[in-house]
Design a protein around this motif. Structure first.
Motif, PDB file in Angstrom:
ATOM      1  N   LEU A 136     -58.790  56.093 104.112  1.00 15.53           N
ATOM      2  CA  LEU A 136     -58.222  54.808 103.685  1.00 15.53           C
ATOM      3  C   LEU A 136     -57.076  55.021 102.711  1.00 15.53           C
ATOM      4  N   ILE A 137     -57.245  55.971 101.776  1.00 17.07           N
ATOM      5  CA  ILE A 137     -56.179  56.279 100.822  1.00 17.07           C
ATOM      6  C   ILE A 137     -54.936  56.785 101.552  1.00 17.07           C
ATOM      7  N   PHE A 138     -55.143  57.679 102.527  1.00 17.40           N
ATOM      8  CA  PHE A 138     -54.026  58.215 103.305  1.00 17.40           C
ATOM      9  C   PHE A 138     -53.315  57.109 104.068  1.00 17.40           C
ATOM     10  N   PHE A 139     -54.099  56.224 104.674  1.00 12.82           N
ATOM     11  CA  PHE A 139     -53.512  55.125 105.451  1.00 12.82           C
ATOM     12  C   PHE A 139     -52.691  54.206 104.555  1.00 12.82           C
ATOM     13  N   TYR A 140     -53.205  53.930 103.339  1.00 11.55           N
ATOM     14  CA  TYR A 140     -52.494  53.051 102.415  1.00 11.55           C
ATOM     15  C   TYR A 140     -51.143  53.627 102.028  1.00 11.55           C
ATOM     16  N   PHE A 141     -51.122  54.912 101.665  1.00  9.90           N
ATOM     17  CA  PHE A 141     -49.869  55.524 101.238  1.00  9.90           C
ATOM     18  C   PHE A 141     -48.906  55.684 102.412  1.00  9.90           C
ATOM     19  N   LYS A 142     -49.435  55.865 103.617  1.00 12.18           N
ATOM     20  CA  LYS A 142     -48.570  55.962 104.794  1.00 12.18           C
ATOM     21  C   LYS A 142     -47.867  54.638 105.030  1.00 12.18           C
ATOM     22  N   ILE A 143     -48.614  53.529 104.964  1.00  9.22           N
ATOM     23  CA  ILE A 143     -48.021  52.202 105.155  1.00  9.22           C
ATOM     24  C   ILE A 143     -47.025  51.902 104.046  1.00  9.22           C
ATOM     25  N   SER A 144     -47.380  52.251 102.786  1.00 12.11           N
ATOM     26  CA  SER A 144     -46.468  52.003 101.664  1.00 12.11           C
ATOM     27  C   SER A 144     -45.173  52.777 101.846  1.00 12.11           C
ATOM     28  N   ALA A 145     -45.261  54.025 102.282  1.00  9.41           N
ATOM     29  CA  ALA A 145     -44.061  54.840 102.487  1.00  9.41           C
ATOM     30  C   ALA A 145     -43.200  54.252 103.580  1.00  9.41           C
ATOM     31  N   GLN A 146     -43.836  53.742 104.637  1.00  9.07           N
ATOM     32  CA  GLN A 146     -43.065  53.139 105.727  1.00  9.07           C
ATOM     33  C   GLN A 146     -42.313  51.912 105.241  1.00  9.07           C
ATOM     34  N   GLU A 147     -42.993  51.067 104.445  1.00  6.13           N
ATOM     35  CA  GLU A 147     -42.376  49.829 104.026  1.00  6.13           C
ATOM     36  C   GLU A 147     -41.314  50.057 102.954  1.00  6.13           C
ATOM     37  N   LYS A 148     -41.415  51.152 102.203  1.00  3.67           N
ATOM     38  CA  LYS A 148     -40.424  51.433 101.173  1.00  3.67           C
ATOM     39  C   LYS A 148     -39.234  52.220 101.700  1.00  3.67           C
ATOM     40  N   ALA A 149     -39.351  52.731 102.921  1.00  6.11           N
ATOM     41  CA  ALA A 149     -38.324  53.626 103.440  1.00  6.11           C
ATOM     42  C   ALA A 149     -37.000  52.898 103.648  1.00  6.11           C
ATOM     43  N   LYS A 150     -35.939  53.657 103.480  1.00  9.62           N
ATOM     44  CA  LYS A 150     -34.623  53.120 103.809  1.00  9.62           C
ATOM     45  C   LYS A 150     -34.414  53.221 105.308  1.00  9.62           C
ATOM     46  N   LYS A 151     -33.962  52.124 105.899  1.00  9.81           N
ATOM     47  CA  LYS A 151     -33.747  52.081 107.342  1.00  9.81           C
ATOM     48  C   LYS A 151     -32.252  52.040 107.625  1.00  9.81           C
ATOM     49  N   GLU A 152     -31.831  52.834 108.574  1.00 10.20           N
ATOM     50  CA  GLU A 152     -30.422  52.834 108.978  1.00 10.20           C
ATOM     51  C   GLU A 152     -30.213  51.890 110.144  1.00 10.20           C
ATOM     52  N   PHE A 153     -29.111  51.147 110.087  1.00 11.90           N
ATOM     53  CA  PHE A 153     -28.765  50.224 111.154  1.00 11.90           C
ATOM     54  C   PHE A 153     -27.343  50.522 111.602  1.00 11.90           C
ATOM     55  N   ASP A 154     -27.178  50.729 112.910  1.00 11.10           N
ATOM     56  CA  ASP A 154     -25.882  51.141 113.467  1.00 11.10           C
ATOM     57  C   ASP A 154     -25.094  49.998 114.090  1.00 11.10           C
ATOM     58  N   TYR A 155     -25.774  48.877 114.372  1.00 12.29           N
ATOM     59  CA  TYR A 155     -25.122  47.762 115.051  1.00 12.29           C
ATOM     60  C   TYR A 155     -25.489  46.458 114.354  1.00 12.29           C
ATOM     61  N   LYS A 156     -24.600  45.490 114.526  1.00  8.82           N
ATOM     62  CA  LYS A 156     -24.840  44.168 113.945  1.00  8.82           C
ATOM     63  C   LYS A 156     -24.493  43.100 114.977  1.00  8.82           C
ATOM     64  N   ALA A 157     -25.463  42.238 115.278  1.00  5.58           N
ATOM     65  CA  ALA A 157     -25.237  41.096 116.172  1.00  5.58           C
ATOM     66  C   ALA A 157     -25.281  39.827 115.333  1.00  5.58           C
ATOM     67  N   THR A 158     -24.268  38.996 115.470  1.00  2.83           N
ATOM     68  CA  THR A 158     -24.189  37.737 114.731  1.00  2.83           C
ATOM     69  C   THR A 158     -24.345  36.582 115.712  1.00  2.83           C
ATOM     70  N   TYR A 159     -25.178  35.626 115.359  1.00  2.27           N
ATOM     71  CA  TYR A 159     -25.440  34.474 116.225  1.00  2.27           C
ATOM     72  C   TYR A 159     -25.164  33.177 115.474  1.00  2.27           C
ATOM     73  N   GLN A 160     -24.802  32.161 116.249  1.00  5.60           N
ATOM     74  CA  GLN A 160     -24.729  30.819 115.697  1.00  5.60           C
ATOM     75  C   GLN A 160     -25.962  30.065 116.175  1.00  5.60           C
ATOM     76  N   LEU A 161     -26.729  29.576 115.233  1.00  2.00           N
ATOM     77  CA  LEU A 161     -27.926  28.807 115.563  1.00  2.00           C
ATOM     78  C   LEU A 161     -27.659  27.326 115.340  1.00  2.00           C
ATOM     79  N   GLU A 162     -27.872  26.530 116.383  1.00  4.02           N
ATOM     80  CA  GLU A 162     -27.840  25.073 116.257  1.00  4.02           C
ATOM     81  C   GLU A 162     -29.257  24.573 116.511  1.00  4.02           C
ATOM     82  N   TYR A 163     -29.755  23.723 115.616  1.00  2.00           N
ATOM     83  CA  TYR A 163     -31.124  23.258 115.764  1.00  2.00           C
ATOM     84  C   TYR A 163     -31.233  21.795 115.346  1.00  2.00           C
ATOM     85  N   GLN A 164     -32.170  21.097 115.983  1.00  2.00           N
ATOM     86  CA  GLN A 164     -32.402  19.687 115.691  1.00  2.00           C
ATOM     87  C   GLN A 164     -33.494  19.594 114.632  1.00  2.00           C
ATOM     88  N   GLU A 165     -33.114  19.206 113.440  1.00  2.00           N
ATOM     89  CA  GLU A 165     -34.041  19.192 112.311  1.00  2.00           C
ATOM     90  C   GLU A 165     -35.154  18.160 112.501  1.00  2.00           C
TER      91      GLU A 165
END
Length: 264
Positions: A10-39
């Protein structure tokens, strides 16, 4: 001995999840969208528009409104206003989607996790073009809405805006049949230099989607009371101003009756 082994696992699993969530993630692409929605589902004229962004990397992606993305990068100053304060992280290696959100003046932080593949898509033979990309039609149902999707097989990302994913190509346009929510790609770029974003969700409390939706609704129903309960201090020049503010916020809450997910 067995209990001791379980404890260390359980201790190992906790630290593994924490390390994953704290990790820096690299992103190579960016998609931009226009959202229209009826409130307001009862008012066809209550159409709002917002820019949203999807950062794509190897085996993962990060989605948010543009306002939320700017707020995260500059600390909340001069960020565009947004009605969507959550971010969605998709981890394709772990088949996991995490939605994280700050509620009540950023005092409370919640997250929930679910499997990525939630939609059984049907791919059709129809084709068209969007921003120079050849796209193909698909249809599927999700959270109480039926959707028409146009995806680009030449962009090898099984991803799209919001929670949508699972097609053999990036989703460039998606709309439900009532056109209450309509995402359209407005730009796609390969970043000259990959950007790094720190994914630190350790201080977000894990809840169910139903619980987070309820927390958000309680906040939206009476934001002044929610902020006072959270220890936020503010004052009004007069009782009349406070009453007018409460009335305005109540009317806004009544208008916002058309969430993208009609079913959890």
């Amino acid at each position: 001995m067995m209990k001791l082994n379980l404890f260390f696992m359980l201790i190992f699993f906790y630290f593994k999840i924490s390390a994953q969530e704290k990790a820096k993630k690299e992103f190579d692409y960016k998609a931009t969208y226009q959202l229209e929605y009826q409130e307001d589902s009862t008012d066809e004229n209550s159409i709002l528009s917002e820019t949203v962004v999807l950062y794509l990397g190897k085996g993962h992606s990060l989605y948010s409104s543009l306002g939320k993305a700017v707020e995260d990068s500059i600390g909340g100053f001069n960020a565009p206003e947004t009605d969507f304060h959550y971010k969605i992280y998709k981890n394709y290696r772990e088949d996991q989607l995490i939605l994280a959100e700050k509620i009540t003046a950023d005092r409370y932080k919640y997250k929930y996790s679910q499997a990525l593949k939630m939609i059984d898509w049907k791919i059709h033979s129809e084709n068209r073009e969007i921003l120079g990309f050849s796209v193909q039609k698909a249809t599927g149902a999700f959270a109480g809405r039926n959707y028409i999707v146009w995806f680009a097989p030449e962009l090898p990302f099984s991803d799209g805006p919001y929670k949508f994913n699972g097609l053999p190509g990036l989703i460039l346009e998606i709309s439900d049949l009532k056109n209450h929510y309509h995402f359209t790609l407005s730009g796609f770029q390969e970043l000259k230099k990959p950007i790094e974003k720190l994914l630190n969700l350790d201080n977000y409390k894990m809840v169910s989607q139903k619980e987070l939706d309820q927390f958000r609704d309680d906040n939206d129903r009476d934001p002044l009371a929610a902020m006072r309960n959270a220890g936020v201090k503010f004052g009004f020049n007069s009782k009349e101003v406070e009453a007018e503010t409460k009335k305005m916020l109540s009317e806004k809450y009544k208008r916002r009756n058309n969430p993208i997910e009609l079913q959890p």
